[in-house]
Design a protein around this motif. Sequence first.
Motif, PDB file in Angstrom:
ATOM      1  N   GLU A  77       0.861  -1.185   0.000  1.00 19.78           N
ATOM      2  CA  GLU A  77       0.000   0.000   0.000  1.00 19.78           C
ATOM      3  C   GLU A  77       0.898   1.235   0.000  1.00 19.78           C
ATOM      4  OE1 GLU A  77      -2.702  -0.239   3.274  1.00 19.78           O
ATOM      5  OE2 GLU A  77      -3.492  -2.194   2.667  1.00 19.78           O
ATOM      6  N   PRO A  78       1.398   1.634  -1.162  1.00 17.14           N
ATOM      7  CA  PRO A  78       2.358   2.742  -1.216  1.00 17.14           C
ATOM      8  C   PRO A  78       1.723   4.070  -0.816  1.00 17.14           C
ATOM      9  CG  PRO A  78       1.643   2.135  -3.426  1.00 17.14           C
ATOM     10  CD  PRO A  78       1.078   1.103  -2.499  1.00 17.14           C
ATOM     11  N   ASP A  79       2.545   4.938  -0.245  1.00 17.70           N
ATOM     12  CA  ASP A  79       2.077   6.269   0.120  1.00 17.70           C
ATOM     13  C   ASP A  79       1.907   7.113  -1.140  1.00 17.70           C
ATOM     14  OD1 ASP A  79       2.105   5.763   2.861  1.00 17.70           O
ATOM     15  OD2 ASP A  79       4.248   6.234   3.007  1.00 17.70           O
ATOM     16  N   LEU A  80       0.763   7.785  -1.240  1.00 18.95           N
ATOM     17  CA  LEU A  80       0.491   8.663  -2.372  1.00 18.95           C
ATOM     18  C   LEU A  80       0.380  10.104  -1.891  1.00 18.95           C
ATOM     19  CD1 LEU A  80      -2.250   6.511  -4.160  1.00 18.95           C
ATOM     20  CD2 LEU A  80       0.211   6.460  -4.531  1.00 18.95           C
ATOM     21  N   SER A  81       0.459  11.026  -2.822  1.00 21.57           N
ATOM     22  CA  SER A  81       0.373  12.432  -2.448  1.00 21.57           C
ATOM     23  C   SER A  81      -1.057  12.793  -2.058  1.00 21.57           C
ATOM     24  CB  SER A  81       0.819  13.311  -3.621  1.00 21.57           C
ATOM     25  OG  SER A  81      -0.222  13.444  -4.574  1.00 21.57           O
ATOM     26  N   ASN A  82      -1.192  13.905  -1.342  1.00 18.31           N
ATOM     27  CA  ASN A  82      -2.523  14.397  -0.981  1.00 18.31           C
ATOM     28  C   ASN A  82      -2.923  15.570  -1.868  1.00 18.31           C
ATOM     29  OD1 ASN A  82      -0.792  16.335  -0.029  1.00 18.31           O
ATOM     30  ND2 ASN A  82      -1.662  16.454   2.017  1.00 18.31           N
ATOM     31  N   ASP A  83      -2.336  15.643  -3.070  1.00 22.43           N
ATOM     32  CA  ASP A  83      -2.639  16.734  -3.997  1.00 22.43           C
ATOM     33  C   ASP A  83      -4.111  16.719  -4.403  1.00 22.43           C
ATOM     34  OD1 ASP A  83      -0.014  17.510  -3.933  1.00 22.43           O
ATOM     35  OD2 ASP A  83       0.541  16.445  -5.773  1.00 22.43           O
ATOM     36  N   THR A  84      -4.661  17.915  -4.587  1.00 14.03           N
ATOM     37  CA  THR A  84      -6.037  18.063  -5.057  1.00 14.03           C
ATOM     38  C   THR A  84      -6.054  18.996  -6.255  1.00 14.03           C
ATOM     39  OG1 THR A  84      -6.480  19.951  -3.603  1.00 14.03           O
ATOM     40  CG2 THR A  84      -6.968  17.757  -2.726  1.00 14.03           C
ATOM     41  N   PHE A  85      -7.133  18.940  -7.031  1.00 15.59           N
ATOM     42  CA  PHE A  85      -7.323  19.884  -8.131  1.00 15.59           C
ATOM     43  C   PHE A  85      -8.808  20.130  -8.318  1.00 15.59           C
ATOM     44  CE2 PHE A  85      -7.268  15.664  -9.933  1.00 15.59           C
ATOM     45  CZ  PHE A  85      -8.214  15.665 -10.955  1.00 15.59           C
ATOM     46  N   LEU A  86      -9.138  21.301  -8.818  1.00 14.38           N
ATOM     47  CA  LEU A  86     -10.530  21.730  -8.920  1.00 14.38           C
ATOM     48  C   LEU A  86     -11.323  20.859  -9.890  1.00 14.38           C
ATOM     49  CD1 LEU A  86     -10.035  25.601  -9.031  1.00 14.38           C
ATOM     50  CD2 LEU A  86     -10.901  24.241  -7.108  1.00 14.38           C
ATOM     51  N   ILE A  87     -12.541  20.542  -9.516  1.00 16.89           N
ATOM     52  CA  ILE A  87     -13.416  19.767 -10.403  1.00 16.89           C
ATOM     53  C   ILE A  87     -13.709  20.565 -11.666  1.00 16.89           C
ATOM     54  CG2 ILE A  87     -15.742  18.782 -10.612  1.00 16.89           C
ATOM     55  CD1 ILE A  87     -15.574  18.117  -7.606  1.00 16.89           C
ATOM     56  N   GLU A  88     -13.979  21.855 -11.488  1.00 18.94           N
ATOM     57  CA  GLU A  88     -14.186  22.749 -12.631  1.00 18.94           C
ATOM     58  C   GLU A  88     -12.882  23.488 -12.886  1.00 18.94           C
ATOM     59  OE1 GLU A  88     -16.795  23.017 -14.576  1.00 18.94           O
ATOM     60  OE2 GLU A  88     -17.978  21.547 -13.425  1.00 18.94           O
ATOM     61  N   LYS A  89     -12.204  23.153 -13.961  1.00 17.68           N
ATOM     62  CA  LYS A  89     -10.928  23.792 -14.259  1.00 17.68           C
ATOM     63  C   LYS A  89     -11.146  25.261 -14.595  1.00 17.68           C
ATOM     64  CE  LYS A  89      -6.883  23.457 -17.278  1.00 17.68           C
ATOM     65  NZ  LYS A  89      -6.286  22.782 -18.460  1.00 17.68           N
ATOM     66  N   PRO A  90     -10.447  26.179 -13.901  1.00 15.47           N
ATOM     67  CA  PRO A  90     -10.643  27.607 -14.178  1.00 15.47           C
ATOM     68  C   PRO A  90     -10.075  28.010 -15.541  1.00 15.47           C
ATOM     69  CG  PRO A  90      -8.904  27.285 -12.565  1.00 15.47           C
ATOM     70  CD  PRO A  90      -9.522  25.945 -12.783  1.00 15.47           C
ATOM     71  N   ALA A  91     -10.581  29.111 -16.061  1.00 12.77           N
ATOM     72  CA  ALA A  91     -10.151  29.567 -17.383  1.00 12.77           C
ATOM     73  C   ALA A  91      -8.659  29.881 -17.420  1.00 12.77           C
ATOM     74  CB  ALA A  91     -10.960  30.797 -17.784  1.00 12.77           C
ATOM     75  N   ASN A  92      -8.116  30.338 -16.299  1.00 15.76           N
ATOM     76  CA  ASN A  92      -6.691  30.681 -16.252  1.00 15.76           C
ATOM     77  C   ASN A  92      -5.846  29.556 -15.651  1.00 15.76           C
ATOM     78  OD1 ASN A  92      -7.518  30.847 -13.583  1.00 15.76           O
ATOM     79  ND2 ASN A  92      -6.187  32.589 -13.111  1.00 15.76           N
ATOM     80  N   GLY A  93      -6.407  28.353 -15.633  1.00 14.50           N
ATOM     81  CA  GLY A  93      -5.722  27.230 -14.996  1.00 14.50           C
ATOM     82  C   GLY A  93      -4.648  26.606 -15.861  1.00 14.50           C
ATOM     83  N   ILE A  94      -3.576  26.178 -15.226  1.00 16.82           N
ATOM     84  CA  ILE A  94      -2.540  25.353 -15.847  1.00 16.82           C
ATOM     85  C   ILE A  94      -2.458  24.083 -15.020  1.00 16.82           C
ATOM     86  CG2 ILE A  94      -0.079  25.097 -16.360  1.00 16.82           C
ATOM     87  CD1 ILE A  94       0.088  28.072 -16.841  1.00 16.82           C
ATOM     88  N   ARG A  95      -2.764  22.967 -15.646  1.00 18.44           N
ATOM     89  CA  ARG A  95      -2.866  21.692 -14.919  1.00 18.44           C
ATOM     90  C   ARG A  95      -1.842  20.696 -15.467  1.00 18.44           C
ATOM     91  NH1 ARG A  95      -8.796  19.554 -14.250  1.00 18.44           N
ATOM     92  NH2 ARG A  95      -8.764  21.296 -12.749  1.00 18.44           N
ATOM     93  N   VAL A  96      -1.031  20.157 -14.569  1.00 21.50           N
ATOM     94  CA  VAL A  96       0.026  19.215 -14.943  1.00 21.50           C
ATOM     95  C   VAL A  96      -0.071  17.978 -14.055  1.00 21.50           C
ATOM     96  CG1 VAL A  96       2.514  18.857 -15.206  1.00 21.50           C
ATOM     97  CG2 VAL A  96       1.540  21.141 -15.587  1.00 21.50           C
ATOM     98  N   PHE A  97      -0.010  16.809 -14.655  1.00 23.29           N
ATOM     99  CA  PHE A  97       0.071  15.556 -13.905  1.00 23.29           C
ATOM    100  C   PHE A  97       1.495  15.004 -14.013  1.00 23.29           C
ATOM    101  CE2 PHE A  97      -4.476  15.755 -14.855  1.00 23.29           C
ATOM    102  CZ  PHE A  97      -5.020  15.426 -13.622  1.00 23.29           C
ATOM    103  N   VAL A  98       2.011  14.477 -12.911  1.00 21.08           N
ATOM    104  CA  VAL A  98       3.350  13.896 -12.890  1.00 21.08           C
ATOM    105  C   VAL A  98       3.233  12.400 -12.639  1.00 21.08           C
ATOM    106  CG1 VAL A  98       5.590  13.849 -11.729  1.00 21.08           C
ATOM    107  CG2 VAL A  98       4.402  16.034 -12.066  1.00 21.08           C
ATOM    108  N   LEU A  99       3.773  11.593 -13.569  1.00 20.91           N
ATOM    109  CA  LEU A  99       3.769  10.140 -13.444  1.00 20.91           C
ATOM    110  C   LEU A  99       5.197   9.677 -13.151  1.00 20.91           C
ATOM    111  CD1 LEU A  99       1.649   9.183 -16.604  1.00 20.91           C
ATOM    112  CD2 LEU A  99       0.842   9.870 -14.346  1.00 20.91           C
ATOM    113  N   GLY A 100       5.339   8.760 -12.220  1.00 21.06           N
ATOM    114  CA  GLY A 100       6.667   8.267 -11.903  1.00 21.06           C
ATOM    115  C   GLY A 100       6.628   7.225 -10.816  1.00 21.06           C
ATOM    116  N   GLU A 101       7.836   6.904 -10.321  1.00 21.75           N
ATOM    117  CA  GLU A 101       7.932   5.901  -9.256  1.00 21.75           C
ATOM    118  C   GLU A 101       8.648   6.490  -8.050  1.00 21.75           C
ATOM    119  OE1 GLU A 101      11.137   5.722  -9.521  1.00 21.75           O
ATOM    120  OE2 GLU A 101      11.749   5.308 -11.551  1.00 21.75           O
ATOM    121  N   ASN A 102       9.471   5.703  -7.402  1.00 19.15           N
ATOM    122  CA  ASN A 102      10.070   6.109  -6.126  1.00 19.15           C
ATOM    123  C   ASN A 102      10.813   7.428  -6.201  1.00 19.15           C
ATOM    124  OD1 ASN A 102      10.034   3.199  -6.793  1.00 19.15           O
ATOM    125  ND2 ASN A 102      10.540   2.895  -4.647  1.00 19.15           N
ATOM    126  N   ALA A 103      11.654   7.589  -7.233  1.00 19.61           N
ATOM    127  CA  ALA A 103      12.499   8.778  -7.316  1.00 19.61           C
ATOM    128  C   ALA A 103      11.663  10.039  -7.465  1.00 19.61           C
ATOM    129  CB  ALA A 103      13.476   8.640  -8.481  1.00 19.61           C
TER     130      ALA A 103
END
Length: 658
Positions: A77-103
């Motif tokens: 059961e690996p530890d995951l981040s507690n990051d959140t993002f808005l359900i409705e993306k704002p017009a001035n929003g910049i949204r980035v997802f980061v995929l990776g492993e341990n490092a």
Amino acid sequence: MSERVNKKIIHIIRVVGKSLLFYLVAPLVTLLLIELLLRFGGYGDEDELFTRSKAHPNSYSIKSDYVKKYFPFSEVEPDLSNDTFLIEKPANGIRVFVLGENASAGFPWLPNGRIALIMSQILQETFSENRIEVIDLSVPGINSHGMLNLMSRVVKYEPDAVVIYPGHNEFYGALGPVSVDNVGTNREQIKLYLRLQRYKLFQLLKPLFIGSSGDTTGSRNKTESLIETIAKKVEVKPEGELYDKVLENYKSNLREMLEIANAAGIIFVGGIPVSNFSGKAPFKACYENITDIVKWRDEVEKGKAFLFEERYEDALLYFSEAGERYGVNSELQYYSGLALQGVGKRPKAREQFRKAVDNDCMPFRAATEFNREMAAMFRSHGQPFVSVGLHFDTTSVGKARGDEHFVDAVHFTLKGVVILVERITSELIVRFGGIRRPKPSSEDIDKMIVRAGMTQIDYAIAELRITDLRARWPYKERERTVPSFSTFRSEHVEELALDVKEGILSWEEAHKIYADSLYDLDEFGNAEGDYRALVVANVGDVVPYLRLAELLLHKGYLDEAYELLERSTRISTSLFALKWMGSILLGNGLSVDAISYLAKANKMEPSDKEVLYNITVAWIETDKIEEAKESFKELYQLDKEYHGIFSLAERIRSLSDE
């Protein structure tokens, strides 16, 4: 043939056809009914990556049990981040997802040493008018099979970009061929297994489908490290059928992710994986190419003895003799690299280090061929990739990436993390229409480490984590280590770090305890660092935000304090936040805006004299005389001699006369 015979044949065909149709459809209908019953009964897990956040109802958060499917046998059961993002993306929003492993998850510096967190800070600094959301989907222990599955899910959440840092876990990571969580080496079979997770019936019958492919010896032992739990102690020959199969799967997974990104019009940045060359010997050397192991070992050990005496020329003579007479493997290549580095032949040394990694028979580090294929794949699909290997080489003491940038084989020092994130984020900034950032100086790196919220507790925890990792397989056969610190720290810090390492306290709890203890002792300067660490980590407790804001207000940093107070209201509305936000706005001449906060504060606590005074001033500033008289009357009834009350009365009288 008579008409009567024809009719009989047609009748038989119809009867047989109906029977076949029934026997085909009936099982499908039965399976569908079972699926519906399981769903109605709430059986199993919902195969959704995100869920509505309890703390922030207008936002999504990562559904922690989503990643369980990557670990069907080890039950990790690996530890995951507690990051959140808005359900409705704002017009001035910049949204980035980061995929990776341990490092990329930040080990051993997590949570504030995460790639995503530092990236978010840089992007917010660059695009200050935008709402920046960087969501960390790094999952310790996974590889490109899991990342492809995540990539297929994030597209519908309107990302502007996806960043990926893969490569090190392809063999031993979850769903890899030498992992206990292996469900087969066929890529389509692995994809089918992951797709079927959405069905409750499959979850019910999963042991029947994959029981023969896995290895239940990986059942989670809480005293084991992650890699000890999920990896099999199996060698992988650099030139073999299994190696080629994994490379082909890796290329196919990257290709499919690139195709998904291009089809959705998403910027997809690849971080070419880097690893420790000069500071980490091969995990496992193969000896099948050595013609006489006894004589070869004798020559190599003599060379190593000279190497440790810093007699590099003599060491090279013995290493060359061993290679020419009896054969070469990764062990010899690594120690030859150290000797070449010692005599100043740095390009040749780097080449030997590279070969040592490529020929390691326990490939926990991404080989050159994997990196070359990744770069070619991104180039051919028109997507950017970033390689920091050369930058690491040129900024290392021996001009070969080593312990300056890595704490072990693949996990970064804080300096290494910052350099990697700077290069990747700079590429993102260019793609978002900004100007490429210059390479960071040593001073820049130090400032970014401080801004990431690193404190003495974090350094102590990281030291314990890495010491423990190095004492375990695959670094060495497991030893029982006594936790200790190489650098003296306060006894309280060391106790808290040990409690975090042993799972007695969470990271958040340790920082709160330490910060609160310093605050209670009026050591505000020292407390500020740990409160800042909690704020940077985006914890769900409002107290660190308010305490840090209070300390900043004392120092006169009103703008930074206001930002913290505003962030605190997203967690919980407090009197302290409302009245100080109103006061700061009032001081900046924004009386109308100030009233909205001060009125809420007054409603929350009608007898707060400071709030009554400030809202009276705000009413006067906006020419609301009747409202000013009413709030002044309430203040006067509470304290007839409150500081400034007479001048306030004079201002009201003056405006009334007009």
